[in-house]
Scaffold this motif. Structure first.
Motif, PDB file in Angstrom:
ATOM      1  N   TYR A   1      51.654   8.523 -55.436  1.00 17.47           N
ATOM      2  CA  TYR A   1      53.069   8.725 -55.118  1.00 17.47           C
ATOM      3  C   TYR A   1      53.935   8.572 -56.375  1.00 17.47           C
ATOM      4  CZ  TYR A   1      52.095   8.456 -50.084  1.00 17.47           C
ATOM      5  OH  TYR A   1      51.640   8.684 -48.821  1.00 17.47           O
ATOM      6  N   ALA A   2      53.630   7.521 -57.177  1.00 10.89           N
ATOM      7  CA  ALA A   2      54.395   7.285 -58.398  1.00 10.89           C
ATOM      8  C   ALA A   2      54.232   8.457 -59.370  1.00 10.89           C
ATOM      9  CB  ALA A   2      53.950   5.979 -59.051  1.00 10.89           C
ATOM     10  N   ALA A   3      53.001   8.996 -59.443  1.00  6.83           N
ATOM     11  CA  ALA A   3      52.761  10.145 -60.319  1.00  6.83           C
ATOM     12  C   ALA A   3      53.569  11.357 -59.865  1.00  6.83           C
ATOM     13  CB  ALA A   3      51.273  10.473 -60.339  1.00  6.83           C
ATOM     14  N   ALA A   4      53.681  11.524 -58.549  1.00  3.72           N
ATOM     15  CA  ALA A   4      54.470  12.644 -58.031  1.00  3.72           C
ATOM     16  C   ALA A   4      55.937  12.504 -58.433  1.00  3.72           C
ATOM     17  CB  ALA A   4      54.349  12.713 -56.511  1.00  3.72           C
ATOM     18  N   VAL A   5      56.441  11.281 -58.385  1.00  4.15           N
ATOM     19  CA  VAL A   5      57.826  11.048 -58.784  1.00  4.15           C
ATOM     20  C   VAL A   5      58.007  11.335 -60.272  1.00  4.15           C
ATOM     21  CG1 VAL A   5      59.625   9.300 -59.050  1.00  4.15           C
ATOM     22  CG2 VAL A   5      58.281   9.396 -56.948  1.00  4.15           C
ATOM     23  N   HIS A   6      57.044  10.905 -61.089  1.00  2.00           N
ATOM     24  CA  HIS A   6      57.126  11.165 -62.526  1.00  2.00           C
ATOM     25  C   HIS A   6      57.083  12.666 -62.816  1.00  2.00           C
ATOM     26  CE1 HIS A   6      57.269   7.186 -64.176  1.00  2.00           C
ATOM     27  NE2 HIS A   6      56.196   6.794 -63.508  1.00  2.00           N
ATOM     28  N   THR A   7      56.317  13.409 -62.023  1.00  2.00           N
ATOM     29  CA  THR A   7      56.263  14.866 -62.193  1.00  2.00           C
ATOM     30  C   THR A   7      57.634  15.484 -61.946  1.00  2.00           C
ATOM     31  OG1 THR A   7      53.937  14.959 -61.558  1.00  2.00           O
ATOM     32  CG2 THR A   7      55.200  16.994 -61.363  1.00  2.00           C
ATOM     33  N   VAL A   8      58.290  15.035 -60.881  1.00  2.00           N
ATOM     34  CA  VAL A   8      59.631  15.528 -60.583  1.00  2.00           C
ATOM     35  C   VAL A   8      60.604  15.105 -61.685  1.00  2.00           C
ATOM     36  CG1 VAL A   8      61.561  15.412 -58.962  1.00  2.00           C
ATOM     37  CG2 VAL A   8      59.222  15.574 -58.112  1.00  2.00           C
ATOM     38  N   LEU A   9      60.427  13.868 -62.187  1.00  2.00           N
ATOM     39  CA  LEU A   9      61.282  13.387 -63.276  1.00  2.00           C
ATOM     40  C   LEU A   9      61.147  14.285 -64.499  1.00  2.00           C
ATOM     41  CD1 LEU A   9      63.114  11.229 -64.556  1.00  2.00           C
ATOM     42  CD2 LEU A   9      61.052   9.939 -65.109  1.00  2.00           C
ATOM     43  N   GLN A  10      59.917  14.651 -64.836  1.00  2.00           N
ATOM     44  CA  GLN A  10      59.692  15.532 -65.981  1.00  2.00           C
ATOM     45  C   GLN A  10      60.273  16.920 -65.720  1.00  2.00           C
ATOM     46  OE1 GLN A  10      55.552  16.181 -66.950  1.00  2.00           O
ATOM     47  NE2 GLN A  10      56.026  16.712 -69.059  1.00  2.00           N
ATOM     48  N   GLU A  11      60.088  17.388 -64.500  1.00  2.00           N
ATOM     49  CA  GLU A  11      60.625  18.694 -64.103  1.00  2.00           C
ATOM     50  C   GLU A  11      62.139  18.722 -64.264  1.00  2.00           C
ATOM     51  OE1 GLU A  11      61.582  19.957 -59.665  1.00  2.00           O
ATOM     52  OE2 GLU A  11      59.437  20.042 -60.059  1.00  2.00           O
ATOM     53  N   ARG A  12      62.790  17.659 -63.810  1.00  2.00           N
ATOM     54  CA  ARG A  12      64.249  17.588 -63.906  1.00  2.00           C
ATOM     55  C   ARG A  12      64.700  17.449 -65.363  1.00  2.00           C
ATOM     56  NH1 ARG A  12      66.989  17.934 -58.710  1.00  2.00           N
ATOM     57  NH2 ARG A  12      68.672  16.791 -59.729  1.00  2.00           N
ATOM     58  N   ALA A  13      63.919  16.688 -66.138  1.00  2.00           N
ATOM     59  CA  ALA A  13      64.282  16.490 -67.540  1.00  2.00           C
ATOM     60  C   ALA A  13      64.228  17.801 -68.310  1.00  2.00           C
ATOM     61  CB  ALA A  13      63.354  15.458 -68.182  1.00  2.00           C
ATOM     62  N   VAL A  14      63.185  18.593 -68.064  1.00  2.00           N
ATOM     63  CA  VAL A  14      63.056  19.879 -68.752  1.00  2.00           C
ATOM     64  C   VAL A  14      64.193  20.809 -68.345  1.00  2.00           C
ATOM     65  CG1 VAL A  14      61.645  21.952 -68.949  1.00  2.00           C
ATOM     66  CG2 VAL A  14      60.565  19.699 -69.055  1.00  2.00           C
ATOM     67  N   ALA A  15      64.469  20.874 -67.039  1.00  2.00           N
ATOM     68  CA  ALA A  15      65.551  21.739 -66.562  1.00  2.00           C
ATOM     69  C   ALA A  15      66.897  21.280 -67.117  1.00  2.00           C
ATOM     70  CB  ALA A  15      65.578  21.741 -65.031  1.00  2.00           C
TER      71      ALA A  15
END
Length: 368
Positions: free
Chosen positions: A122-136
């Motif tokens: 679950y934490a990894a999924a949140v980090h993935t979204v965090l990275q996705e948002r950071a790039v965008a």
């Protein structure tokens, strides 16, 4: 045991909300009800996974929820920690009941391992979204900053974009510009700019544009150490940032060419910006004064270097001798010879200025 936990989820969510707000920075600035609702949603996912007969963990629902959290301005980097705390709390309840029912310790340990694996996923999924948002976010910020420094934003677009990027249209910003590379020194510079040049209300807006780090600074960075040059433009309202950016790029170009380091603006570079002016006149004057010197071969080059260093040292003979590892009398002899070959008497103001200009232009041309 899982079914027995269900009725307690609201209470657990409330307890965890108190824990988050007390122990995790930033959470105390987020609405309590929002945190509690989000926490309850995560706990429900954990319980649903524990209920499931499948070992497969679906992360789509959590990823969608994480995107909602990001829209609510909840820091995602803290959410992963809160998920692990929530899983630990739920399993604490399960462990108590498993122990009461005398389940084997190995079974309890296996349940704990599985729960922790789910929490980690679950934490990894949140980090993935965090990275996705950071790039965008970085892409949108770079697009905004490029159009801002190029003067490509209409007043209406500037008003809208300024709001999106937390730029105050009535605040004067400095523009900083430096060459970008993937080194620790450049990353440290960016971190220092963000930390020292923001205000409680206004962040630093930065992006990498054409291999240059460009940053919009709400306040100056006095005392910032930097091994390479950082060009600074004058303070300007956002609508006038293009002019400030041009000054910053020009200051960076000149500082790089003449080996100046740290924070530099055109005013701090003294007469160096003048060296780019008057190419035709400079060529004519160089032919008249420097040609006889340079025609003297290695000896003439030594004389030119000595005089240029002498001027760099504010006409101090001892400092020049020390810097060039030569005797002070050698410095004096070369100064005399310079006057004989060029016809320039550096004790006269006009000739001094002309000598400085010609020698520094010559050094810059040789360095290119």
């Amino acid at each position: 045991m899982i079914s027995e936990v269900d009725p307690e989820l609201n209470e657990i969510a409330a307890d965890l909300t108190r824990l988050y707000r007390d122990s995790i920075p930033v959470y105390d600035r987020v609405n309590r009800d929002t945190i509690e609702q989000n926490t309850r949603a995560v706990l429900s996912m954990v319980v649903a996974q524990l209920h499931s007969d499948s070992a497969h963990t679906s992360l789509d629902e959590l990823a969608a929820l994480a995107r909602t959290w990001a829209d609510q301005q909840i820091p995602l980097e803290l959410v992963a920690h809160s998920i692990q705390l929530g899983a630990r709390r739920i399993f604490g309840v399960i462990r108590e009941r498993a122990t009461t029912q005398a389940l084997p310790a190995t079974t309890i340990d296996e349940m704990q391992d599985l729960t922790w694996e789910w929490a980690t996923a679950y934490a990894a999924a949140v980090h993935t979204v965090l990275q996705e948002r950071a790039v965008a976010g970085a892409t949108r910020r770079a697009d905004f900053l490029r159009r801002l420094v190029d003067g490509g934003l209409s007043p209406t677009a500037l008003t809208m974009e300024a709001r999106n990027h937390h730029v105050n249209l009535h605040h004067s910003y400095l523009v900083a510009c430096t060459a970008w590379d993937e080194t620790a020194a450049t990353s440290d510079l960016l971190a220092a700019l963000r930390a020292r040049c923001s205000t409680p209300d206004l962040p630093v807006i930065d992006a990498v544009l054409d291999m240059h780090l460009v940053a919009l600074l709400p306040r100056t960075a006095d005392g910032l150490l930097r091994s390479g040059p950082v060009g600074l433009g004058p303070a300007a309202l956002p609508a006038d940032v293009p002019s400030s950016y041009q000054h910053a790029r020009r200051a960076l170009e000149i500082a790089t060419r003449y080996g100046r380091n740290g924070l530099v603006d055109l005013a701090s570079l003294g007469p160096l910006p003048l060296l780019g002016l008057g190419d035709d006149a400079a060529s004519m004057l160089a032919e008249q004064h420097l040609a006889p010197l340079l025609d003297s071969g290695a000896a003439g080059q030594e004389i030119a270097t000595t005089v240029a260093t002498f001027l760099d040292c504010d006409r101090r003979v001892d400092d020049t001798a020390t810097k060039l590892y030569i005797h002070r009398n050698t410095v004096r002899n070369r100064l005399t010879r310079f006057g004989e070959l060029t016809g320039l008497d550096i004790d006269r103001t006009d000739d001094l200025v002309l000598a400085w200009w010609l020698l520094n232009r010559d050094r810059a041309a040789a360095a290119q």
